[in-house]
Design an enzyme around this catalytic site. Structure first.
Site, short mmCIF file in Angstrom:
data_model
loop_
_atom_site.label_atom_id
_atom_site.label_comp_id
_atom_site.label_asym_id
_atom_site.label_seq_id
_atom_site.Cartn_x
_atom_site.Cartn_y
_atom_site.Cartn_z
N ARG A 230 -28.50 7.33 -50.90
CA ARG A 230 -28.37 6.05 -51.59
C ARG A 230 -29.66 5.25 -51.43
O ARG A 230 -30.28 5.26 -50.37
CB ARG A 230 -27.22 5.22 -50.99
N GLU A 259 -31.58 0.50 -59.38
CA GLU A 259 -31.56 1.56 -60.40
C GLU A 259 -31.15 0.96 -61.74
O GLU A 259 -30.27 0.11 -61.76
CB GLU A 259 -30.57 2.66 -59.99
N HIS A 279 -31.96 9.83 -60.04
CA HIS A 279 -30.57 9.98 -59.56
C HIS A 279 -29.90 11.21 -60.21
O HIS A 279 -28.89 11.10 -60.90
CB HIS A 279 -29.75 8.71 -59.85
N1 LIG Z 1 -27.88 11.65 -55.32
C1 LIG Z 1 -26.67 11.86 -55.79
O1 LIG Z 1 -26.47 12.04 -56.99
C2 LIG Z 1 -25.51 11.92 -54.88
C3 LIG Z 1 -25.49 11.16 -53.75
N2 LIG Z 1 -24.41 11.20 -52.90
C4 LIG Z 1 -24.48 10.40 -51.69
O2 LIG Z 1 -24.74 11.29 -50.59
C5 LIG Z 1 -24.26 10.69 -49.38
C6 LIG Z 1 -23.49 11.69 -48.55
O3 LIG Z 1 -22.33 12.11 -49.23
P1 LIG Z 1 -21.24 13.10 -48.55
O4 LIG Z 1 -21.92 14.11 -47.73
O5 LIG Z 1 -20.33 13.53 -49.63
O6 LIG Z 1 -20.49 12.08 -47.62
P2 LIG Z 1 -19.63 12.37 -46.29
O7 LIG Z 1 -18.76 11.20 -46.13
O8 LIG Z 1 -19.02 13.73 -46.34
O9 LIG Z 1 -20.75 12.34 -45.15
C7 LIG Z 1 -21.43 11.18 -44.74
C8 LIG Z 1 -21.80 11.35 -43.27
O10 LIG Z 1 -22.61 10.25 -42.88
C9 LIG Z 1 -22.25 9.93 -41.53
N3 LIG Z 1 -22.70 8.58 -41.21
C10 LIG Z 1 -22.07 7.39 -41.40
N4 LIG Z 1 -22.82 6.38 -40.91
C11 LIG Z 1 -23.95 6.95 -40.41
C12 LIG Z 1 -25.10 6.43 -39.77
N5 LIG Z 1 -25.23 5.13 -39.51
N6 LIG Z 1 -26.07 7.30 -39.41
C13 LIG Z 1 -25.94 8.64 -39.63
N7 LIG Z 1 -24.86 9.19 -40.21
C14 LIG Z 1 -23.88 8.35 -40.60
C15 LIG Z 1 -20.75 10.11 -41.49
O11 LIG Z 1 -20.25 10.29 -40.18
C16 LIG Z 1 -20.59 11.37 -42.34
O12 LIG Z 1 -20.58 12.52 -41.54
C17 LIG Z 1 -23.48 9.47 -49.82
O13 LIG Z 1 -24.31 8.33 -49.70
C18 LIG Z 1 -23.20 9.73 -51.30
O14 LIG Z 1 -22.97 8.54 -52.01
C19 LIG Z 1 -23.33 12.00 -53.15
C20 LIG Z 1 -23.30 12.79 -54.27
C21 LIG Z 1 -24.37 12.78 -55.24
O1 LIG Z 2 -22.60 10.25 -61.16
C1 LIG Z 2 -23.72 10.52 -60.75
O2 LIG Z 2 -24.55 11.15 -61.40
C2 LIG Z 2 -24.13 10.04 -59.37
C3 LIG Z 2 -23.44 10.80 -58.30
C4 LIG Z 2 -23.43 10.05 -57.03
O3 LIG Z 2 -24.37 9.41 -56.64
C5 LIG Z 2 -22.21 10.10 -56.22
O4 LIG Z 2 -21.30 10.87 -56.56
O5 LIG Z 2 -22.14 9.37 -55.22
#
Ligand SMILES: NC(=O)C1=CN([C@@H]2O[C@H](COP(=O)(O)OP(=O)(O)OC[C@H]3O[C@@H](n4cnc5c(N)ncnc54)[C@H](O)[C@@H]3O)[C@@H](O)[C@H]2O)C=CC1
Ligand SMILES: O=C(O)CCC(=O)C(=O)O
Length: 530
Positions: A230, A259, A279
């Protein structure tokens, strides 16, 4: 026929599913004023990250029953307002995990071999083989910050590439990290050791600008950093300076503080050491099909009166049961969140006791709500009423559930106890009247306080002057006290003090408080806004 508005680009498979039960209008790139004007016609709204579903939009949507986010993060939705108005928010917590992880790995390799710039140079008519000598990732150290679903998948790919893996995740057990082949370390160690740092945690007050000038100064001049999580986790100004001064070797960003990225952003002025994508983490054909099916099916089911699989804010229960349990679900979630912070986040075991009238089998959703609260500080919107149990299991949390109908001090009450790095802590709570939450004891010391957004809690020896000292100390940090209560079992024995504060608690205050004579320990708790 119900009406669904799809306001971001969604795979056709999702539209087809919705069309089975509803009239579907696809209107992407709507200006916010237009969305506000038309939303009252719709029963459901399906979005990706482009549409901002503000308080005003939800309030104007007086027919709205469900908002479906085809993706993970619901930070573009005002979830508290949706909850207050009984609008279900659903997401797809896993549909794009692989896509986002592979994007991060692609960024790491592109950074190492300057692929985007080399490509541009050849397409520009050149044959320059000198400017693009890269580095290998084999045997290098990768620091993964946030070892959840995406971080874990990155770990498995990186391990196959022969990398050494370090991880920082304050909410994950050592055993789970080891299972993933990662050494769990402190953040500073990771900053100092890693050749590559990849971020995979949510944006929270705790992670905002986690990568700032101070953190960048701790890294090696050869470090490359990747953010596909993020915007806002990295301080962009500090990053630009660090890259310009050669404090780190490179960075790759998929997400930004604002963004779309502004035309005048200084990020755009850097050379081959910085890679920018708009993104795209979730933008694969497979992920878009996954999330579209996942969310469209939930919207369809809810419009048909069936429960949703991945409700972020409200569990999919029978309406009569939901009516009865709703205040207790909020109580359980609040207490779960509270006790996880007292125990220090990395929870090893969790005990929930359902007391009085709650000691029935119908109360199972309350257990789930407590687990959701327990994990919500770590996982934010990624934990819901459906996956809370699985998430707890995957994180190695030992959950024990007991019931005791003989406890009759309140109609129904809950006792939650959690063991983490700060030891074992417990909290009990009940409802006053129909739905006013009260915390009725902390660590077995009787109190009676409503939860508030910012709270401070101390364990101390009951002695004259101590309350005044804490009050002055908070005053010196410009923190205003809204209310204060002391609980004790014996006069001049051990006691707890619970303060509700109007302001967030600044860093450094706890170490000052624990220096006060008589204070044994101090903890801060921040609860979500309701
Ligand atoms: N670029 C994109 O298009 C996408 C971005 N994302 C983002 O990726 C990130 C991770 O997503 P997931 O793995 O699905 O989430 P998840 O919930 O499975 O994992 C997040 C992890 O971060 C940890 N965490 C929480 N606070 C923390 C801190 N202060 N320091 C270190 N670790 C901490 C949690 O314990 C958890 O293990 C999210 O921010 C999500 O929004 C997700 C999908 C697509
Ligand atoms: O919809 C998208 O392309 C962004 C995905 C994303 O950042 C999320 O699933 O958290």
């Amino acid at each position: 026929m119900p009406k669904v508005l799809v306001s971001d680009p969604i795979d056709q498979v999702g539209i087809d599913i919705l069309s089975q039960v509803a009239q579907v209008d696809v209107k992407t790139n709507l200006p916010p004023e237009e969305l506000l004007q038309i939303i009252s016609d719709y029963d459901a709204l399906m979005i990706r990250s482009g549409t901002r579903v503000t308080k005003e939009v939800i309030e104007a949507g007086n027919q709205l029953k469900i908002i479906g986010r085809a993706g993970v993060g619901v930070d573009n939705v005002d979830v508290p307002t949706a909850t207050r108005r009984g609008v279900l928010v659903v997401n797809s917590p896993e549909g794009n995990t692989v896509a986002a992880a592979e994007h991060a790995v692609a960024m790491m390799l592109s950074l190492s071999r300057y692929i985007p710039d080399a490509n541009q140079s050849v397409k520009g008519g050149q044959w320059d083989r000198k400017s693009f000598t890269g580095v290998e990732v084999y045997k290098k150290t990768l620091g993964i910050v946030g070892l959840g679903k995406i971080g874990s998948h990155v770990a498995s790919i990186a391990r196959a590439m022969g990398m050494r893996l370090l991880a920082y995740d304050p909410y994950l057990s050592m055993e789970r990290a080891e299972q993933l082949g990662c050494q769990l370390v402190e953040l500073d160690f990771l900053f100092q050791e890693a050749d590559y740092i990849t971020l995979h945690m949510p944006k929270t007050p705790e992670t905002y600008h986690l990568i700032n000038a101070e953190a960048l100064n701790k890294m090696k001049p050869t470090t490359r950093i990747i953010n596909c999580a993020r915007g806002g986790i990295i301080d962009e100004e500090a990053l630009v300076e660090a890259l310009k001064q050669g404090k780190i070797a490179g960075a790759a960003l998929d997400v930004y503080e604002q963004e779309p990225l502004q035309a005048e952003s200084s990020l755009r002025s850097l050379g081959k050491q910085l890679i920018l994508t708009p993104h795209l983490g979730a933008s694969t054909e497979e992920a878009q099909v996954n999330v579209a099916i996942d969310v469209a099916e939930q919207i369809r089911d809810v419009l048909l009166g069936l429960p949703a699989r991945s409700a972020v804010n409200i569990p999919g229960l029978r309406p009569d049961l939901m009516e009865k349990l709703r205040p207790y679900l909020l109580l359980a979630e609040t207490l779960g969140n509270f006790v996880s912070q007292l125990a220090g986040g990395r929870i090893e075991s969790f005990h929930i006791k359902l007391q009085g009238d709650l000691a029935t089998n119908e109360s199972q959703p309350i257990v789930i709500a407590a687990l959701k609260g327990l994990l919500s500080h770590a996982l934010q919107e990624r934990v819901n009423y459906v996956n809370a149990n699985i998430e707890a299991k995957e994180r190695g949390i030992h959950v024990v559930e007991t019931r005791d109908a003989t406890v009759k001090d309140y109609t129904g009450s809950l006792l939650l106890s959690a063991t983490g790095p700060l030891g074992t802590h417990s909290v009990t709570g009940a409802l006053l009247g129909d739905n006013e939450i009260r915390i009725t004891s902390i660590d077995e010391f009787p109190i009676n306080v409503p939860p508030s957004r910012y709270m401070l809690f101390t364990l101390h020896r009951d002695m004259p002057g101590i309350i005044g000292k804490i009050g002055s100390l908070l005053g010196s940090f410009n923190v205003n006290i809204a209310s204060m209560q002391v609980g004790r079992k014996l006069v001049r024995g051990d006691a707890v003090m619970v303060l509700s504060l109007d302001d967030p608690i600044p860093d450094g205050i706890l170490s000052e408080i624990t220096k006060v004579n008589g204070i044994r320990d101090a903890y801060t708790v921040t609860l979500p806004e309701n």
